[in-house]
Scaffold this active site. Structure first.
Site, PDB file in Angstrom:
ATOM      1  N   CYS A 113     -87.838  58.140   1.849  1.00  0.00           N
ATOM      2  CA  CYS A 113     -87.504  56.392   1.267  1.00  0.00           C
ATOM      3  C   CYS A 113     -86.481  56.617   0.648  1.00  0.00           C
ATOM      4  CB  CYS A 113     -89.037  55.525   1.057  1.00  0.00           C
ATOM      5  SG  CYS A 113     -90.082  55.522   2.445  1.00  0.00           S
ATOM      6  N   HIS A 253     -86.667  49.941  -2.544  1.00  0.00           N
ATOM      7  CA  HIS A 253     -87.911  50.000  -2.006  1.00  0.00           C
ATOM      8  C   HIS A 253     -88.631  49.335  -0.800  1.00  0.00           C
ATOM      9  CE1 HIS A 253     -88.856  52.283   1.587  1.00  0.00           C
ATOM     10  NE2 HIS A 253     -89.950  52.812   1.429  1.00  0.00           N
ATOM     11  N   ASN A 283     -91.319  48.597   6.794  1.00  0.00           N
ATOM     12  CA  ASN A 283     -90.417  49.734   6.038  1.00  0.00           C
ATOM     13  C   ASN A 283     -89.770  50.279   7.305  1.00  0.00           C
ATOM     14  OD1 ASN A 283     -90.653  51.995   4.212  1.00  0.00           O
ATOM     15  ND2 ASN A 283     -92.448  52.200   3.740  1.00  0.00           N
TER      16      ASN A 283
END
Ligand code: UT7
Length: 326
Positions: A113, A253, A283
């Protein structure tokens, strides 16, 4: 002074949308649980014949057209992804070829990520060193191929998508002001995909027993994420000598709204300065920040001269930040 400027942004989301209510029909979960624990309402899912580079290509085309440059001007294609088309060659090579960026070198970055911000740091160093002038940084994920739809603890969290930015060295005050990247490999088991690599190859004998999907210790990760977001954002403020007052928009994020809330309340960043899209896209790992960045720009939330802070946390463990004067 030479700075790395974001001269174009773009994103792409596959057409199919899977809502929390759709998931209720295939696993033991509820819209209420998912929304309360994460803030996610829906996610996009790529078609079977749509690979990561196809998603990345669309995002890249949008970023290049936004920048108003020709593909031949790109000297380097970087692709942050943990779901590459192939183990070999790099997904960046697929994108380079499809774009017609004939002059460009091509490299994949796997920092999960945090991959996009790791990419910003690498591109910024290459540009400021004078080695390259124009770099295309793509972040693309088809995470749904790595989900076990029988496992509600992970299946509800992720989605597919891609974002891209064109970075160019320009004299002046606009561009990347700080970058920071860190890692702690000792905690890798908190978030990993156990099988399909060289540690545990998938064979005809073990194919029904191995774990090919994402494995996660959600609670342990949650605590580390809040701490890492704190460190990444503080480092950005220290390096730039700016305060949270100076920040026009925080683009984090998008893993969990509760993680973002606890990090931003510690930093004193008010809600109106935080860009959130995880309700719509969930996500998307490396693609998360550049998708949000492009949406924020197109919605008019980022204009010239704005100070934008980005921070990420993910598998590795890895965490990173970047501060940019737009
Ligand atoms: O992008 C990379 C970084 N990722 C992260 O940072 C993720 C960090 N972790 C998290 O965001 C959260 O830990 C989760 C959203 C993954 C989970 O939230 P939580 O509040 O930590 O829930 P939990 O894992 O403690 O589970 C609470 C309960 C459990 O039931 P019991 O044992 O209390 O009866 C779970 O079995 O919720 C249950 N549960 C679910 N229930 C309905 C777990 N997943 C689900 C689900 N639907 N999808």
């Amino acid at each position: 002074m030479l700075h790395t400027r974001f001269i174009g942004t773009g994103h792409y989301l596959p057409k199919t949308v899977l809502t929390n209510f759709d998931l209720e029909k295939i696993m033991d979960t509820s819209d209420e649980w998912i929304r309360q624990r994460t803030g996610i309402h829906q996610r996009h899912v790529a078609a079977e014949d749509e690979a990561t580079s196809d998603l990345g290509l669309e995002a890249a085309r949008n970023a290049i057209s936004d920048a108003g440059i020709a593909p031949e001007e790109i000297e380097y294609v970087m692709c942050a992804t943990l779901t590459p088309d192939y183990f070999m060659p790099a997904t960046a090579c697929m994108i380079q070829q499809k774009l017609g960026a004939k002059r460009a070198a091509a490299l994949d970055i796997n920092a999960a990520c945090s991959g996009f911000l790791y990419g910003v740091q690498l591109a910024d160093a290459l540009i400021r060193s004078g080695a390259y002038k124009t770099i295309l940084l793509v972040a693309a994920e088809k995470l749904t191929v790595r989900l076990d739809w029988r496992k509600r603890d992970t299946a509800v969290l992720f989605g597919d998508g891609a974002g891209a930015v064109v970075l160019r060295g320009e004299e002046g005050e606009h561009g990347v002001l700080s970058t920071f990247a860190s890692a702690d490999g000792s905690a890798y088991q908190m978030l990993h995909i156990p099988s399909g690599g060289s540690r545990e190859a998938i064979t005809p004998d073990n194919i029904n027993d191995v774990e090919r999907g994402i494995m996660m210790d959600g609670q342990a990760l949650y605590k580390r994420a809040v701490k890492a977001f704190g460190e990444a954002t503080e480092r950005a403020l220290q390096q730039t000598q700016l305060t949270s007052e100076n920040i026009k928009l925080f683009v984090p994020h998008q893993a969990n709204k509760r993680i973002i809330d606890s990090a931003t309340s510690r930093l004193g960043i008010p809600d109106e300065k935080i860009y959130l899209n995880l309700d719509r896209v969930a996500n998307t790992s490396a693609a998360s920040i550049p998708i949000a960045l492009d949406q924020a720009r197109k919605e008019g939330r980022i204009v010239d001269n704005d100070i934008v802070l980005m921070a990420a946390f993910g598998a590795g463990l890895t965490w990173a930040s970047a501060m940019v004067r737009w």
